[in-house]
Write a protein that holds these residues in place. Structure first.
Motif, short mmCIF file in Angstrom:
data_model
loop_
_atom_site.label_atom_id
_atom_site.label_comp_id
_atom_site.label_asym_id
_atom_site.label_seq_id
_atom_site.Cartn_x
_atom_site.Cartn_y
_atom_site.Cartn_z
N MET A 1 45.92 -20.16 -26.52
CA MET A 1 45.08 -19.48 -25.57
C MET A 1 43.68 -19.31 -25.83
N ALA A 2 42.63 -19.68 -24.96
CA ALA A 2 41.18 -19.63 -25.21
C ALA A 2 40.81 -18.39 -24.56
N LEU A 3 40.21 -17.42 -25.34
CA LEU A 3 39.57 -16.39 -24.61
C LEU A 3 38.15 -16.28 -24.79
N THR A 4 37.41 -16.07 -23.60
CA THR A 4 36.08 -15.69 -23.77
C THR A 4 35.78 -14.19 -23.53
N VAL A 5 35.14 -13.48 -24.42
CA VAL A 5 34.98 -12.01 -24.47
C VAL A 5 33.69 -11.72 -24.97
N ALA A 6 33.31 -10.48 -24.29
CA ALA A 6 32.04 -9.85 -24.55
C ALA A 6 32.09 -8.51 -24.64
N ALA A 7 31.23 -7.73 -25.32
CA ALA A 7 31.36 -6.16 -25.41
C ALA A 7 30.25 -5.72 -24.76
N VAL A 115 48.51 -15.75 -21.67
CA VAL A 115 47.55 -15.46 -20.98
C VAL A 115 47.74 -13.91 -20.29
N GLU A 116 46.84 -13.15 -19.87
CA GLU A 116 47.04 -11.95 -19.12
C GLU A 116 46.54 -12.14 -17.68
N ASP A 117 47.28 -11.70 -16.70
CA ASP A 117 46.63 -11.72 -15.27
C ASP A 117 47.38 -10.40 -14.83
N ARG A 118 46.32 -9.51 -14.27
CA ARG A 118 46.63 -8.42 -13.45
C ARG A 118 47.51 -7.22 -13.90
N GLY A 119 47.20 -7.12 -15.38
CA GLY A 119 48.11 -5.98 -16.17
C GLY A 119 49.20 -6.69 -16.63
N ARG A 120 49.71 -7.83 -16.55
CA ARG A 120 50.81 -8.41 -17.26
C ARG A 120 50.54 -9.58 -18.31
N TYR A 121 51.35 -9.73 -19.38
CA TYR A 121 51.24 -10.84 -20.06
C TYR A 121 52.12 -11.98 -19.58
N SER A 169 49.04 -25.05 -23.33
CA SER A 169 48.04 -24.30 -23.28
C SER A 169 47.63 -23.99 -22.05
N VAL A 170 47.37 -22.78 -21.68
CA VAL A 170 47.13 -22.20 -20.16
C VAL A 170 45.64 -21.64 -20.09
N PHE A 171 45.01 -22.00 -19.04
CA PHE A 171 43.76 -21.71 -18.73
C PHE A 171 43.33 -21.55 -17.08
N LYS A 172 42.64 -20.23 -16.99
CA LYS A 172 42.36 -20.10 -15.64
C LYS A 172 41.15 -20.97 -15.34
N LEU A 173 41.51 -21.60 -14.01
CA LEU A 173 40.39 -22.43 -13.58
C LEU A 173 39.18 -21.72 -12.67
N PRO A 174 38.13 -22.33 -12.37
CA PRO A 174 37.08 -21.56 -11.93
C PRO A 174 37.38 -21.06 -10.48
N ASP A 175 38.50 -21.62 -9.41
CA ASP A 175 38.64 -21.26 -8.39
C ASP A 175 39.94 -20.06 -8.38
N GLY A 176 40.30 -19.54 -9.49
CA GLY A 176 41.10 -18.69 -9.76
C GLY A 176 42.49 -19.20 -9.92
N THR A 177 42.82 -20.18 -9.77
CA THR A 177 44.17 -20.93 -10.22
C THR A 177 44.29 -21.19 -11.57
N ASP A 195 49.64 -27.69 -12.52
CA ASP A 195 48.97 -26.49 -11.90
C ASP A 195 49.72 -25.61 -11.29
N SER A 196 49.10 -24.33 -11.00
CA SER A 196 49.96 -23.12 -10.34
C SER A 196 48.74 -22.54 -9.60
N PRO A 197 49.02 -21.93 -8.46
CA PRO A 197 48.22 -21.12 -7.68
C PRO A 197 48.40 -19.89 -7.89
N ASP A 198 49.39 -19.29 -8.82
CA ASP A 198 49.78 -18.00 -8.96
C ASP A 198 50.46 -17.63 -10.23
N LEU A 199 50.51 -18.58 -11.20
CA LEU A 199 51.14 -18.55 -12.48
C LEU A 199 52.82 -18.45 -12.03
N LEU A 200 53.24 -18.76 -10.94
CA LEU A 200 54.69 -18.82 -10.64
C LEU A 200 54.96 -20.21 -10.48
#
Length: 337
Positions: A1-7, A115-121, A169-177, A195-200
């Motif tokens: 997983m590639a995380l981009t984080v900032a404090a 990856v995390e999405d809407r409170g769920r890993y 390896s999973v990555f969130k695209l700019p359009d949210g998919t 590809d997935s629109p919803d991680l399902l």
């Protein structure tokens, strides 16, 4: 997983990746060794928002199992967990992940991505239906979910193009998919994607990269996308502006041996965490497989593996990595977490 984080609340200099404070300690070498089987590999780094610590998930190969025959020592494995309370500088063993998917005797768990999405890993895990003496057996990628990173429930087996796939390896695209890259072992071990629109719901689109390699890791840094793959002779680097068309960098990283403890062999199957404008590559080595002093084949020394870390650098449009420079790891939690 590639995380981009900032404090939040940091100065502009800190956000730009200022040098660490004089009191900071460099990460040790090795960064982490598994105390159970001494076979840590394929790390992925995740912020645990409940524990307020960084967790490392890794393939826990059974390097010290003297009864193992053939390649059974890399089968029959469970996913290990280590944790860091100091921003990724030091790590301690915690447990194995409680993965509620083990329908076969001698089941094998490899190479998770999370990856995390809407409170769920969401974990995407390579599953092998047994413990085998060779590599000629099917393997699939399964999806699991968790609310605490410790206990995982099975969701589905992904509908990918073959029955012999590894290393999601999973990555969130700019359009949210979402996009998932993986290694298709039946197509010369090239990289495929879905590809997935919803991680399902997932749709496989076939080959993404006509290169032999495994363990793809995709992340964004310096206004472009990067993919790093393990080619067993160092890590090949590719860049892209659209996540579809990839351009190879001439030089591999982590190919030349380092000088630090347990770091004299090539780097393998990595994760990358982008934090505060800096990028850290977490990789594993087989210390006993150094070219200078190789251990006897099939010995414990040749099988054991450890996790290391180094900082990536961006120079003239290319990624470089000096594994011998002291690495001051300063991971900060993702915003709002």
């Amino acid at each position: 997983m590639a995380l981009t984080v900032a404090a939040p609340g940091q100065t502009m200099a800190q956000k730009a990746g200022a040098k660490p404070a004089a009191t900071a300690r460099p990460a040790p070498k090795p960064l982490f060794s598994d105390p159970v089987y001494d076979g840590a590999a394929d790390p992925v780094i995740v912020w645990n928002k409940q524990a307020k610590k960084w967790w490392m998930f890794y393939t826990n190969r059974r390097a010290t199992d003297t009864t193992a025959t053939g390649v059974t020592w890399v089968h029959g494995t469970r996913i290990g967990i280590a944790e860091s309370g100091d921003g990724g500088t030091t790590w301690t063993y915690r447990d194995t992940a409680n993965i509620n998917y083990r329908p076969d005797r001698g089941y094998t768990h490899w190479a998770p991505d999370i990856v995390e999405d809407r409170g769920r890993y969401h974990m995407f895990l390579t599953y092998v239906p047994g413990t085998f003496t060779d590599w000629q057996h099917p393997r699939v990628i399964v999806q699991l979910t968790s609310t605490d990173l410790q206990n995982w429930q099975y969701v589905q087996t992904l509908p990918l193009v073959t029955d012999k796939v590894i290393d999601a390896s999973v990555f969130k695209l700019p359009d949210g998919t979402w996009r998932l890259w993986y290694n298709n072992e039946r197509d010369h071990k090239s990289i495929y994607y879905a590809d997935s629109p919803d991680l399902l719901h997932w749709t496989d689109h076939g080959q993404a990269l006509n290169e032999r390699g495994e363990g793809p890791k995709v992340f964004r840094w310096h206004e472009q996308y990067w993919m790093i793959i393990d080619q067993w002779k160092g890590m090949a680097v590719y860049h892209s502006t659209d996540l579809l068309h990839w351009t190879a960098q001439p030089e591999r990283i982590l190919e030349q041996p380092g000088q630090g403890r347990d770091d004299q062999a090539i780097g393998g199957h990595c994760d990358v965490v982008v934090s505060n404008g800096r990028a850290f590559v977490f990789y594993f080595t087989h210390p006993g497989r150094s070219k200078a002093r190789p251990a006897p084949a099939n010995s414990i020394a040749a099988k054991r593996s450890v996790v290391q870390v180094a900082e990536l650098e961006f120079n003239n449009g290319r990624l470089t990595c000096d594994r011998d420079k002291p690495t001051f790891v300063q991971l900060v939690p993702p915003r709002g977490k």
